[in-house]
Write a protein that holds these residues in place. Structure first.
Motif, short mmCIF file in Angstrom:
data_model
loop_
_atom_site.label_atom_id
_atom_site.label_comp_id
_atom_site.label_asym_id
_atom_site.label_seq_id
_atom_site.Cartn_x
_atom_site.Cartn_y
_atom_site.Cartn_z
N ASP A 167 -7.99 11.52 47.91
CA ASP A 167 -8.30 12.76 48.64
C ASP A 167 -9.80 13.03 48.72
OD1 ASP A 167 -9.00 13.62 46.12
OD2 ASP A 167 -7.48 15.18 45.97
N GLY A 168 -10.59 12.07 48.29
CA GLY A 168 -12.04 12.23 48.29
C GLY A 168 -12.62 12.47 46.92
N SER A 169 -11.76 12.88 45.98
CA SER A 169 -12.23 13.11 44.61
C SER A 169 -11.29 12.53 43.56
CB SER A 169 -12.42 14.60 44.36
OG SER A 169 -11.19 15.29 44.49
N ARG A 170 -10.01 12.35 43.88
CA ARG A 170 -9.07 11.81 42.91
C ARG A 170 -8.03 10.95 43.61
NH1 ARG A 170 -7.13 15.09 39.18
NH2 ARG A 170 -9.00 16.38 39.32
N ILE A 171 -7.41 10.08 42.81
CA ILE A 171 -6.34 9.23 43.31
C ILE A 171 -5.01 9.86 42.95
CG2 ILE A 171 -5.19 6.98 43.09
CD1 ILE A 171 -7.95 5.76 42.52
N ILE A 172 -4.12 9.93 43.91
CA ILE A 172 -2.78 10.45 43.67
C ILE A 172 -1.79 9.29 43.80
CG2 ILE A 172 -0.95 11.94 44.54
CD1 ILE A 172 -4.60 12.84 45.08
N TRP A 173 -1.02 9.09 42.74
CA TRP A 173 0.02 8.06 42.74
C TRP A 173 1.38 8.72 42.90
CZ3 TRP A 173 -2.14 3.36 42.76
CH2 TRP A 173 -3.37 3.17 42.15
N PRO A 174 2.36 8.02 43.44
CA PRO A 174 3.70 8.60 43.56
C PRO A 174 4.29 8.95 42.20
CG PRO A 174 3.50 6.65 44.94
CD PRO A 174 2.28 6.69 44.07
N ASP A 175 4.95 10.08 42.13
CA ASP A 175 5.67 10.47 40.93
C ASP A 175 7.13 10.06 41.14
OD1 ASP A 175 6.58 11.55 38.60
OD2 ASP A 175 6.26 13.64 39.16
N PRO A 208 -10.71 10.21 38.79
CA PRO A 208 -9.54 10.84 38.16
C PRO A 208 -8.26 10.48 38.91
CG PRO A 208 -11.31 12.43 38.51
CD PRO A 208 -11.70 11.20 39.26
N SER A 209 -7.14 10.41 38.19
CA SER A 209 -5.83 10.10 38.79
C SER A 209 -4.82 11.15 38.38
CB SER A 209 -5.34 8.72 38.33
OG SER A 209 -6.11 7.68 38.88
N GLU A 210 -3.81 11.30 39.22
CA GLU A 210 -2.67 12.15 38.87
C GLU A 210 -1.43 11.63 39.60
OE1 GLU A 210 -2.40 15.90 41.84
OE2 GLU A 210 -4.20 15.93 40.57
N ARG A 211 -0.26 12.09 39.15
CA ARG A 211 1.01 11.76 39.79
C ARG A 211 1.48 12.97 40.61
NH1 ARG A 211 4.30 7.69 37.55
NH2 ARG A 211 2.99 6.12 36.53
N ARG A 212 2.10 12.68 41.76
CA ARG A 212 2.61 13.74 42.60
C ARG A 212 3.75 13.18 43.45
NH1 ARG A 212 -1.80 16.17 46.50
NH2 ARG A 212 -2.90 16.34 44.47
N VAL A 213 4.76 14.01 43.71
CA VAL A 213 5.83 13.59 44.61
C VAL A 213 5.23 13.44 46.00
CG1 VAL A 213 7.99 14.27 45.70
CG2 VAL A 213 7.67 14.65 43.25
N LEU A 214 5.44 12.27 46.59
CA LEU A 214 4.87 11.96 47.90
C LEU A 214 5.95 11.50 48.86
CD1 LEU A 214 1.72 9.88 46.82
CD2 LEU A 214 1.69 12.23 47.71
N ARG A 215 5.82 11.94 50.11
CA ARG A 215 6.67 11.46 51.19
C ARG A 215 5.77 10.95 52.31
NH1 ARG A 215 9.52 15.67 48.86
NH2 ARG A 215 11.76 15.26 48.53
#
Length: 255
Positions: free
Chosen positions: A163-171, A189-196
């Motif tokens: 997103d320009g500042s962190r990586i989001i991986w599928p939860d 930085p990384s985080e998990r998130r529900v993604l569609r």
């Protein structure tokens, strides 16, 4: 392709053994200059899965000796399998090196969930079949989703979003690939998130990662995604900043 079984070069009589080694797990790595990124992660992956599938401890020295023995060149694609045929076996293979794709990839979403998704196991028929099917339709990779459209992983890749500042991986249940793990411990930085799939156009960059490296995604199904070159370069740079680990013992020269 070179093959080593339990630390020794495979002979003609070992063909049947390799064919029957169906219950097991493996790791895949790219070797450059007899070095590999994330060697400790590869060994930890093999050790964890060996304990889970076989109830035994991994012989890490045998794994390293097998990799050193199978290498007949400084650069190669190496796989290490831990399988059970009469007893626990370590099988290493070496093939010509692979390179990451240089153009944004096109993905086709497919409803599929790998069994025991957190293990890189040898039961990959469904993955191979689905991967071939989407390529026949003109796509580069299959993207696995649940029945309600939640993204998990690719057939041989992880999908990440920046997103320009962190990586989001599928939860979702998936294999944490070695390249994914290296990015998780990078400066981003990384985080998990529900993604569609419908969420993906909102990111500066969507990418795939596996042992080959990191490559941008330009399309999923009929959804066109942004490919912000600066954002992609940030993620690729974080991966490429990862140090290479020597496969040779200290003080030992490569053959």
């Amino acid at each position: 392709m070179n093959t080593v079984i339990d630390g020794r070069p495979a002979g003609a009589g070992d063909v049947a053994l390799a064919i029957t080694a169906r219950y097991g797990h493996f790791t895949a790595m790219q070797v450059r200059g007899r070095r590999v990124r994330g060697l400790a992660f590869h060994l930890d992956r093999l050790d964890s899965a060996t304990r889970e599938l076989f109830g035994q401890e991994l012989d890490r020295d045998l794994v390293l000796d097998s990799i050193r023995t199978v290498l007949d060149r400084d650069d190669a694609s190496v796989r290490v399998y831990v399988c059970e045929v009469d007893r626990l076996r370590v099988i290493a293979t070496a093939a010509p090196p692979a390179e990451v794709a240089t153009v944004p990839q096109r993905l086709r979403s497919v409803r599929h969930q790998r069994f025991l998704a957190h293990v890189k196991h040898t039961g990959g028929f469904a993955q191979g079949y689905l991967g071939r099917q989407v390529k026949a339709e003109g796509f580069d990779e299959a993207l696995f989703t649940t029945a309600d459209g939640v993204i998990s992983e690719g057939s041989i890749t992880n999908l990440g979003c920046f997103d320009g500042s962190r990586i989001i991986w599928p939860d979702a249940p998936m294999l944490r690939g070695i390249t994914m793990r290296l990015l998780e411990v990078s400066d981003i930085p990384s985080e998990r998130r529900v993604l569609r799939v419908a969420d993906l156009p909102g990111f500066e960059a969507v990418f795939l990662s596996n042992s080959h490296g990191v490559v941008a995604v330009g399309q999923v199904d009929d959804v066109v995604l942004k490919v912000n070159d600066e954002a992609v370069a940030t993620v690729v740079g974080a991966y490429e900043a990862t140090p290479w680990d020597a496969l040779e013992r200290a003080g030992q020269d490569a053959p």
